[in-house]
Design an enzyme around this catalytic site. Structure first.
Site, PDB file in Angstrom:
ATOM      1  N   THR A   1       0.856  -1.190   0.000  1.00  0.00           N
ATOM      2  CA  THR A   1       0.000   0.000   0.000  1.00  0.00           C
ATOM      3  C   THR A   1       0.888   1.235   0.000  1.00  0.00           C
ATOM      4  O   THR A   1       1.955   1.234   0.616  1.00  0.00           O
ATOM      5  CB  THR A   1      -0.889   0.079   1.259  1.00  0.00           C
TER       6      THR A   1
ATOM      7  N   TRP B   1     -18.808  17.423  11.135  1.00  0.00           N
ATOM      8  CA  TRP B   1     -18.003  17.000   9.991  1.00  0.00           C
ATOM      9  C   TRP B   1     -18.417  17.686   8.696  1.00  0.00           C
ATOM     10  O   TRP B   1     -19.595  17.837   8.422  1.00  0.00           O
ATOM     11  CB  TRP B   1     -18.154  15.498   9.773  1.00  0.00           C
TER      12      TRP B   1
ATOM     13  N   LYS C   1     -13.168  18.593  10.574  1.00  0.00           N
ATOM     14  CA  LYS C   1     -13.993  18.711  11.775  1.00  0.00           C
ATOM     15  C   LYS C   1     -14.067  20.167  12.190  1.00  0.00           C
ATOM     16  O   LYS C   1     -13.119  20.727  12.706  1.00  0.00           O
ATOM     17  CB  LYS C   1     -13.424  17.846  12.900  1.00  0.00           C
TER      18      LYS C   1
ATOM     19  N   GLU D   1      -6.094  -3.448  -0.217  1.00  0.00           N
ATOM     20  CA  GLU D   1      -6.484  -4.504   0.714  1.00  0.00           C
ATOM     21  C   GLU D   1      -7.730  -5.274   0.269  1.00  0.00           C
ATOM     22  O   GLU D   1      -8.086  -6.273   0.876  1.00  0.00           O
ATOM     23  CB  GLU D   1      -6.768  -3.888   2.102  1.00  0.00           C
TER      24      GLU D   1
HETATM   25  P1  AMP Z   1      -5.322   2.267  -2.674  1.00  0.00           P
HETATM   26  O1  AMP Z   1      -5.127   1.193  -1.687  1.00  0.00           O
HETATM   27  O2  AMP Z   1      -4.086   3.033  -2.981  1.00  0.00           O
HETATM   28  O3  AMP Z   1      -5.955   1.732  -3.901  1.00  0.00           O
HETATM   29  O4  AMP Z   1      -6.318   3.340  -2.064  1.00  0.00           O
HETATM   30  C1  AMP Z   1      -7.582   2.977  -1.601  1.00  0.00           C
HETATM   31  C2  AMP Z   1      -8.347   4.188  -1.199  1.00  0.00           C
HETATM   32  O5  AMP Z   1      -8.644   5.011  -2.335  1.00  0.00           O
HETATM   33  C3  AMP Z   1      -9.722   3.888  -0.615  1.00  0.00           C
HETATM   34  O6  AMP Z   1      -9.661   3.504   0.726  1.00  0.00           O
HETATM   35  C4  AMP Z   1     -10.436   5.213  -0.821  1.00  0.00           C
HETATM   36  O7  AMP Z   1     -10.110   6.150   0.178  1.00  0.00           O
HETATM   37  C5  AMP Z   1      -9.871   5.687  -2.137  1.00  0.00           C
HETATM   38  N1  AMP Z   1     -10.803   5.355  -3.219  1.00  0.00           N
HETATM   39  C6  AMP Z   1     -10.758   4.333  -4.081  1.00  0.00           C
HETATM   40  N2  AMP Z   1     -11.781   4.388  -4.955  1.00  0.00           N
HETATM   41  C7  AMP Z   1     -12.515   5.469  -4.634  1.00  0.00           C
HETATM   42  C8  AMP Z   1     -13.710   6.082  -5.144  1.00  0.00           C
HETATM   43  N3  AMP Z   1     -14.363   5.606  -6.193  1.00  0.00           N
HETATM   44  N4  AMP Z   1     -14.160   7.186  -4.513  1.00  0.00           N
HETATM   45  C9  AMP Z   1     -13.524   7.714  -3.455  1.00  0.00           C
HETATM   46  N5  AMP Z   1     -12.399   7.201  -2.939  1.00  0.00           N
HETATM   47  C10 AMP Z   1     -11.885   6.098  -3.510  1.00  0.00           C
END
Ligand code: AMP
Length: 551
Positions: free
Chosen positions: A198, A456, A451, A343
């Site tokens: 990640t 929020w 916040k 994940e």
């Molecule tokens: P990653 O592990 O780098 O793919 O990041 C995952 C994170 O990207 C998620 O927990 C979200 O916060 C964000 N994310 C992924 N898809 C979306 C979406 N369609 N809208 C908003 N946030 C997203």
């Protein structure tokens, strides 16, 4: 006490009579080789040239690679590193490495070199496959990567650059003596096949280790009617990088369904993408919002319409209303928003267009499409408050988004304890609501939520509203320390043209947001910092503007 033999007999009595199944992801490419050998895999090489391969060739060369790795001495479960672009050779690695029992460990080459070093050491890579353009990056850090004994450069013998990389060899030479009829070994269903770290903004990157079973199930889910909106005759442009969450599963989904894949290599600019889209008659395109922003602008500036494209699947960050509208109005392209994370393999929810949606007035349709969608079968979602109580799915209540399912991470790689609670729920770190129809909406990333006086404010909603202003190209809202309210929103705007008129933006927002959400300031910036996976780096912006409202 019941004896063991009685227990076994009893268990047998309640078992089905169906065959056991020990399929390796290599079986997907075997299937594609037999059923869809001629379906094309088109790539843009580093030279810019468009190169054609197909599933039949990829399968044969993946087997050559798998057998070469075995001959070299790579063992089941060992992580083989790759710093690679989206090309046919990367497809071959996906199958060759995992298929022979090792783990396809994709490394994000956009990370800071220190993080790349951490990841290589943590994964104990013995071999690293890399594009020739990344040789300087690895030459600079190889002294800090003592586990690596060999570097394989993704090129032919003739294209090998001068390099100081240890025991360097070209990919074509490495696989030259391999066996194109090599048979994939049978592996346990929970055996690992892929590893992706990640891109956490704090602390060291954490590894998510996918299994053959989780990968196959995820690919099936992605292929389903509520999955990724595929059609077998699609020509898929995969702008989503193959180093990010196993390319959203597309290398597997493509082969499982015999769908043509178009892989852009290094060519991510508007002109290169448009050329591929037009030449390869792309019908479905996958990517993150920042890439599409660039493409849409390029099309606008050059009066280009994306005639062949029917749909685009966008995820990774929230898809702005304005982008959904622009895709539809200017190109007739339907946007499918997807949500997931490293994940979650990543597919968890998708907003597939239904018949009912088609009947909606456009404004309502676009609004609905800003939601992250419904869960695909196999994953369960719930939202909880800070005390762990389940919140109602009424579209109003929002809280921590929890997820569980067979392709969701249970424990980070080499961690001592599980990353899930006692009932198997994984905390996504996202704040969301779920409505009565099952649509999940991301309100914010937990760490991005603002916040203000204990209440929020959703940065996602504010950004969405601002980005619809005609003079705004990109909007980003951050929480900035405030002497009275703890935090207040500040809106950062990349302007679409010469006009930089704060009053016009404030007036535009007036009927779109609650009064107390009104940003305390609007700052015009030339560009926003973008992280290694295409997301705006809010952490950097929060640091930069931390005193902005204290003056
Ligand atoms: P990653 O592990 O780098 O793919 O990041 C995952 C994170 O990207 C998620 O927990 C979200 O916060 C964000 N994310 C992924 N898809 C979306 C979406 N369609 N809208 C908003 N946030 C997203």
């Amino acid at each position: 006490m019941v004896s063991l033999s009685t227990q076994l007999k009893k268990r047998g009595k309640f078992m089905s009579n169906m065959q056991s199944w020990k399929q390796n992801v290599g079986s997907i490419i075997n299937y594609a080789e037999r059923i869809f050998p001629e379906v094309e895999i088109v790539s843009r090489a580093l030279s810019g040239e468009i190169v054609k391969s197909n599933y039949g060739q990829v399968a044969k060369r993946a087997k050559k690679l798998g057998s070469s790795l075995e001959a070299y001495g790579i063992k089941h479960g060992q992580n083989v590193g790759s710093l690679a672009l989206n090309t046919y050779r990367n497809m071959e690695m996906y199958y060759g490495i995992s298929g022979m029992g090792a783990v396809m460990h994709t490394i994000n080459f956009r990370l800071h070199p220190e993080q790349v070093v951490y990841i290589i050491n943590h994964a104990e890579n013995r071999i690293i496959f890399l594009e020739t353009v990344f040789a300087p990056l690895l030459e600079a850090i190889q002294a800090n990567c003592p586990t690596v004994e060999k570097y394989v450069l993704l090129c032919s013998k003739e294209e090998m650059p001068e390099t100081t990389l240890k025991d360097a060899i070209s990919y074509e030479e490495f696989i030259d003596d391999g066996d194109e009829s090599y048979e994939w070994p049978e592996l346990e269903e929970d055996a690992p096949c892929g590893l992706c770290y990640t891109s956490g903004t704090t602390g060291n990157p954490k590894g998510v280790l996918y299994s053959h079973k989780s990968t196959l199930l995820h690919a099936w889910a992605g292929s389903s009617a509520n999955g990724l909106g595929l059609d077998k005759d699609d020509s898929i442009l995969m702008v989503v990088p193959m180093f990010h969450v196993m390319g959203w599963g597309l290398p597997y989904i493509g082969a499982m369904n015999g769908i043509k894949l178009v892989l852009p290599g290094m060519g991510m600019d508007g002109a290169a993408l448009v050329e591929l889209i037009e030449k390869e008659k792309v019908t479905l395109a996958f990517g993150v919002p920042t890439i599409w922003l660039g493409l849409l602008n390029y099309c606008k500036e050059n009066s280009i319409t994306l005639n062949t494209v029917k749909q685009t699947v966008i995820g990774g960050s929230a898809v702005p209303y304005a982008m959904i509208k622009q895709f539809d109005e200017e190109h007739g392209v339907n946007v499918v928003q997807g949500w997931g994370m490293t994940e979650t393999s990543p597919l968890a929810t998708a907003n597939i267009k239904t018949k009912e949606m088609e009947a909606l007035p456009k404004e309502e349709l676009y609004k609905l499409q800003t939601k992250q969608g419904k869960p695909v079968f196999g994953v369960e979602l719930k939202i909880i408050d800070d005390d762990g109580n389940k919140l109602p799915e009424d579209g109003e209540a929002y809280g921590k988004l929890m997820i569980r399912g067979p392709w969701i991470n249970k424990r980070y790689y080499k961690h001592d304890s599980d990353a899930v609670d006692k009932d198997g729920w994984f905390d996504t770190g996202d704040i969301s609501s779920i409505d009565p129809d099952g649509y999940m909406t991301i309100v914010d990333r937990a760490k991005d939520v603002i916040k203000s006086g204990g209440e929020w404010i959703s940065s996602v909603d504010l950004e969405n509203a601002a980005q619809s202003h005609p003079d705004v190209m990109q909007a980003c809202v951050i929480g900035v320390a405030h002497p009275k309210w703890d935090e207040r929103p500040v809106l950062l705007v990349v302007p679409a043209n010469e006009k930089k008129d704060k009053d016009s933006i404030y007036a535009f927002l007036e009927d779109k947001i609650a009064k107390w959400w009104k940003p305390d300031d609007i700052v015009f910036v030339e560009e926003l910092p973008i992280g290694a996976t295409g997301k705006v780096l809010k952490i950097e912006l929060r640091e930069k503007f931390k005193d902005h409202l204290m003056k």
